[in-house]
Scaffold this active site. Structure first.
Site, PDB file in Angstrom:
ATOM      1  N   LYS A  80      44.836  21.572 -34.125  1.00  0.00           N
ATOM      2  CA  LYS A  80      45.905  21.791 -35.102  1.00  0.00           C
ATOM      3  C   LYS A  80      46.945  22.717 -34.486  1.00  0.00           C
ATOM      4  O   LYS A  80      46.586  23.673 -33.783  1.00  0.00           O
ATOM      5  CB  LYS A  80      45.289  22.413 -36.362  1.00  0.00           C
ATOM      6  CG  LYS A  80      46.223  22.535 -37.561  1.00  0.00           C
ATOM      7  CD  LYS A  80      45.449  23.091 -38.764  1.00  0.00           C
ATOM      8  CE  LYS A  80      46.312  23.197 -40.018  1.00  0.00           C
ATOM      9  NZ  LYS A  80      45.532  23.703 -41.177  1.00  0.00           N
ATOM     10  N   SER A 155      46.259  20.950 -45.288  1.00  0.00           N
ATOM     11  CA  SER A 155      47.310  20.988 -44.299  1.00  0.00           C
ATOM     12  C   SER A 155      46.905  20.461 -42.924  1.00  0.00           C
ATOM     13  O   SER A 155      47.767  20.212 -42.085  1.00  0.00           O
ATOM     14  CB  SER A 155      47.780  22.438 -44.140  1.00  0.00           C
ATOM     15  OG  SER A 155      46.736  23.230 -43.601  1.00  0.00           O
ATOM     16  N   SER A 179      42.108  23.085 -46.646  1.00  0.00           N
ATOM     17  CA  SER A 179      42.934  22.387 -45.658  1.00  0.00           C
ATOM     18  C   SER A 179      42.174  21.622 -44.582  1.00  0.00           C
ATOM     19  O   SER A 179      42.781  20.883 -43.812  1.00  0.00           O
ATOM     20  CB  SER A 179      43.884  23.376 -44.988  1.00  0.00           C
ATOM     21  OG  SER A 179      44.997  23.610 -45.811  1.00  0.00           O
TER      22      SER A 179
END
Ligand SMILES: [Zn+2]
Lengths: 490, 480
Positions: A80, A155, A179
């Site tokens: 990420k 996210s 997330s």
């Protein structure tokens, strides 16, 4: 024959060890897959082709000379883009950090590098991890490989989409209110958030420091357990890091659920949850019971206020955490007549609307005269949640609920309605507030062919039993297979 | 109206630990700009603070030295404000639970001792430094600002007194005593001119005999004890003037201007700031267990008040003992004089008298003079042996301080050695008797006051170097 891009970590490692595959071939396979899918999916912000191939070549040399450094050696993984990678652009999907090249590796990245992992690239996210759809990215949204009209969740939507699409064998996400788990549910993956403090936050761009944890996104529970074990453990660079050894993720895999007590949280398993999701949830609970688990229904009344508490605590912390992005030392700078003017212009221009909304909310919640009514009250709710969960875990080994209230929704469906977007995390937020581990396992597909996730929650340091139950659920559920992407199929 | 000043002092002390408060960077102000920096103290994305255990130990030492209670668990907070030399735009500080609280020190001014309560001492981190580049060097006309982050993250202890101080002189004495103690603890070089110890004063006034506090004004930018005293004095008079003329004092921060000798309002910069304190989520509470606190207490050096009492025990008068114990350079010189064998009261007299006067006159620290404890002991021995008069000894001291050499050489070079050799003195006495036979007959006949005349004559012929007592003895032996 299976395309190596669709291997699990365990399958890929076995193929490497058996000499049937090389790390370079695996890496080429996921890079090729990315070249086919990225235009449609946009899972990545940066693909580090040359860095990945160099790391793969190094891994192949180690493996061929019998010096492989562990179960992840040579395996292509997605990170990420809120994790510091030395020399590789890291943006948190924000314009304010566009072009930022970190001078250091975060602890998790350093550990995976030492474990021989190959980093394919950096994946898209909601800006600074604030969002549940990966639509709040300054660099455009990511789409769900199961249905390109829908969101991958967020996210950590970029990592989830990359793994689902086969442009990485596994990915890392970060979970502040769900997330990792919500995108795992929406993309048909296993996603896991460790006990707060088990995985170092050093080098993770902070959203809400007391809630953030890094964790794996994988195709299988075993993969998740292996990746979790590689990143967990004490780090002297993170003062909130748990000082003892991390519990094993793999040791009880396959041990079944016979005799385990599984608690259903009433407040998280009814109101506001989609019918198909509830049906899949009930079916899974019945299967657990049939496999010998004792099912207990529980009430945790404070979870009803968890969302409100979260939307005070997380913004409050982020309002301070994001203050450092001011145009002075790095990142975007919009000049102004004075330093103050430069800072305001930089921040007004550099942050997207959701980030600004949360900074304002947090600043307000901490203001003199409001602190006690907002931040103080939220902390008291948090204490209550911790106490209620602790009491619940006296009665049961794990708690279960749906992960997300519904399968993936269409892009744009919730962008004008922040509150309905916030509701995405209603089942996942309590474990962040309590600091306990939780994970999502895919348990079926909706009638529209979208994945549905099932959440397993455990007490602090209860990773071993949590993985044990998750592996049993995986075993008891029908395999949902992989998304079919026309670009790949043709 | 008669006004009573009410003063509180806030002190910032930079700890001289090896590494910074929350990272491994060196604490070194001499280094090239921005060389002692890392992701943590530059506030890079993803970096996290890890507390420096030595700094916690040292603030505990400071707290114990000021008779504070030590919190078993205290909490770091974030203090939020935007400033370009503050990397994270928040400062890690403490708020409701500091490491040290509720202490006191006794301060003596003109023989009168008062107890000044210490509200708290808390742990925080320093900021970087801004250098404004422009034609006048002033912030308003600066064309460019350079930032040096070497100081960012240096451990800082803030010590806050209660508003117990009632005069500028007392404010100065409190500050000086505090600095002395901090220096004695060895936790900071505590140099005002280098900013490693910084004093701010909160000043208000109220009509004598009334209880409620007046509006307080924070006065900053004093870089010597003298300027602290002057600034507080100025501020007291300024506020009295304002109130006497029917005005009101504004709550504000004022800057002391050393050159003009006045304070200026800084009101443009700070409004009523809301720092939005909240518990620092990146750090666990600071724990100082009873066991650790006791270990730290055992390492405390002798503090000035205890030291003064010890000097009195050695026979030094109380005022000199306080002066010696309260000044690091004087204390060091006194201790080394004692170690070299000097009598305590004699050394104390010289150090608090001639030596201190010389230091003030020359604006030179005693430790930067040529004087050593050996010199003091040697000088004392010469007086004891009657080879120097006490007046000559003071003169010798001046020459030694100026670096002319050790006392024996200096006394010889300046021809200050007393003649105490009995042969030389006897012949001088006999010479004087021979020249004044009439007067000697009268002396021998019982006119005793003439002894002074003969001593004076002997002093004349020896050029003043004779030991008068020895001369008297010899004259008497000639009569007998
Ligand atoms: Zn540093």
């Amino acid at each position: 024959m299976t395309d190596p891009a669709d291997f699990t970590l365990v399958e890929a490692a076995a193929a490497l060890r058996a000499g049937q595959q090389t790390s370079v071939a695996l890496t080429e396979a996921v890079l090729t897959r990315a070249s086919l899918t990225e235009a449609a999916v946009h899972a990545y912000l940066t693909i580090d082709r040359s860095g990945a191939l160099a790391a793969a070549e190094a891994a192949d040399r180690r493996i061929s000379s019998g010096r492989a450094v562990g179960p992840l050696d040579g395996l292509p993984i997605a990170l990420k883009d809120n994790m510091m990678t030395r020399g590789l652009e890291t943006t948190a999907s924000s314009k304010i950090l566009a072009g930022y090249i970190p001078p250091y590796d975060g602890t998790v990245v350093a550990r995976l590098r030492e474990a021989g992992a190959v980093f394919v690239g950096k994946t898209n996210l909601d800006e600074f991890a604030m969002g549940s759809s990966t639509e709040n990215s300054a660099f455009g949204p990511t789409r769900n490989p199961w249905n390109l009209d829908t969101v991958p969740g967020g996210s950590s939507g970029g990592s989830a989409a990359a793994v689902a699409a086969g442009s990485a064998l596994a990915g890392l996400g970060s979970d502040t209110g769900g997330s990792i788990r919500q995108p795992a549910a929406l993309c048909g993956l296993v996603g896991m958030k460790p006990t707060y403090g088990l995985v170092s936050r050093y080098g993770l761009i902070a959203f809400a420091s007391s809630l953030d944890q890094i964790g794996p996104l994988t195709h299988t529970v075993e993969d998740a357990a292996i990746l979790y074990e590689a990143i967990a453990g004490h780090d002297p660079l993170d003062a909130t890091s748990f000082p003892g050894p991390a519990p094993s993720g793999t040791v009880r895999l396959g041990a079944g659920v016979s005799g385990l007590r599984v608690g259903i949280v009433n407040e998280l398993s009814g109101q506001g949850i989609d019918d198909e999701v509830m049906a899949a949830f009930r079916t899974t609970v019945e299967r657990l019971a049939a496999a010998g688990a004792e099912i207990v229904e529980l009430s945790l009344p404070s979870t009803a206020t968890a969302l409100s508490a979260y939307y005070l605590i997380a913004p409050a912390e982020c309002s301070a955490n994001l203050a450092r992005f001011d145009g002075v030392r790095y990142g975007l700078r919009i000049d102004g007549g004075t330093v103050d003017e430069m800072m305001s212009r930089t921040r007004a221009d550099g942050f997207g609307p959701e980030v600004i909304r949360r900074i304002l909310l947090g600043t307000y919640a901490l203001s003199a005269g409001y602190y006690d009514a907002f931040y103080g009250q939220a902390q008291r709710v948090r204490t209550l949640i911790i106490q209620e969960f602790a009491a619940a875990y006296e009665q049961v080994d794990v708690l279960v609920s749906p992960t997300a209230p519904a399968p993936a929704f269409e892009l744009g469906a919730k962008t004008q309605d922040p509150l309905s977007m916030y509701m995405q995390d209603i089942c996942t937020i309590p474990s962040n507030l309590s600091g306990h581990p939780a994970m999502s396992v895919p348990v079926g597909l909706s009638t529209t062919g979208l994945p549905i996730g099932f959440q397993v929650m455990a007490p602090a340091l209860g990773e071993t039993v949590m993985f044990q139950v998750a592996a049993a659920i995986e075993e008891l559920s029908d395999d949902i297979g992989r998304p079919v992407l026309e670009v790949v199929a043709s | 109206m008669k006004w009573e000043p009410v003063i509180g002092i806030e002190v910032h002390v930079e700890l001289e630990t090896q590494s910074k408060m929350f990272c491994g960077c060196a604490v070194d102000f001499e280094a090239e700009p921005n060389t002692n920096v890392c992701p943590v103290c530059l506030g890079l994305p993803g970096a996290l603070p890890v507390p420096n255990r030595t700094a916690i130990e040292w603030i505990t030492k400071i707290g114990l030295a000021f008779n504070c209670s030590i919190s078993e668990r205290s909490q770091f907070h974030r203090k939020n404000y935007f400033y370009s030399d503050q990397p994270k735009n928040y400062q890690i500080s403490q708020f409701d639970v500091p490491v040290c609280h509720d202490g006191w020190i006794d301060v003596t001014v003109d023989g009168e001792t008062s107890r000044i309560r210490v509200n708290r001492a808390h742990m925080e981190e320093d900021t970087g430094k801004s250098i404004h580049v422009g034609e006048s060097g002033r912030i308003h006309s600066a064309t460019e600002t350079l930032l040096n982050f070497n100081r960012a993250g240096v451990p800082l202890v803030e010590i806050v007194s209660e508003a117990d101080i009632r005069s500028a002189a007392q404010a100065r004495a409190y500050a000086q005593d505090l600095r002395t103690v901090v220096a004695a603890l060895g936790v900071s070089d505590a140099k005002l001119e280098e900013g490693s110890i910084r004093f701010d004063a909160n000043v208000s006034i109220r009509p004598v005999g009334t209880e409620p506090f007046g509006t307080k004004v924070e006065v900053k930018n004093m870089n010597s004890f003298r300027s602290l005293e002057r600034a507080v004095d100025y501020e007291i008079l300024r506020q009295a003037d304002v109130l006497d003329q029917g005005g009101t004092v504004d709550q504000e921060t004022r800057h002391w201007d050393e050159g003009e000798g006045v304070t200026h309002s800084m009101r443009s910069k700070e409004g009523s700031s809301d720092y939005r304190y909240f518990p620092e989520p990146d750090l666990l509470p600071i724990e100082v267990t009873e066991e650790w606190r006791n270990e730290i207490a055992a390492t405390l050096p002798e503090l000035p008040s205890a030291r003064a009492a010890r000097y009195v025990g050695l026979g030094v008068d109380a005022d000199s003992a306080t002066s010696l114990a309260g000044s690091e350079p004087l204390m060091v010189m006194f201790e080394s004089s004692l170690a070299a064998g000097a009598p305590a009261q004699v050394a104390a007299n010289w150090l608090t008298g001639e030596v201190t006067a010389w230091s003030r006159r020359e604006s030179t620290d005693i430790t930067d003079s040529a004087l050593t404890g050996q010199h003091v002991a040697q000088l004392a021995a010469m007086v004891e042996a009657n080879s120097l008069s006490s007046t000559a000894a003071k003169e010798v001291l001046g020459h030694v301080l100026a670096g002319e050499g050790d006392p024996a050489d200096v006394a010889a070079a300046h021809d200050l050695i007393q003649i105490s050799d009995s042969g030389a003195l006897e012949s001088a006495v006999d010479q004087v008797i021979g020249e004044n036979e009439d007067q000697f007959a009268r002396l021998a006949g019982g006119e005793d006051k003439l002894i002074g005349f003969f001593v004076g004559q002997v002093m004349r012929v020896t050029g003043g170097k004779a030991d008068p007592r020895a001369v008297t003895d010899i004259i008497r032996s000639r009569i007998g």
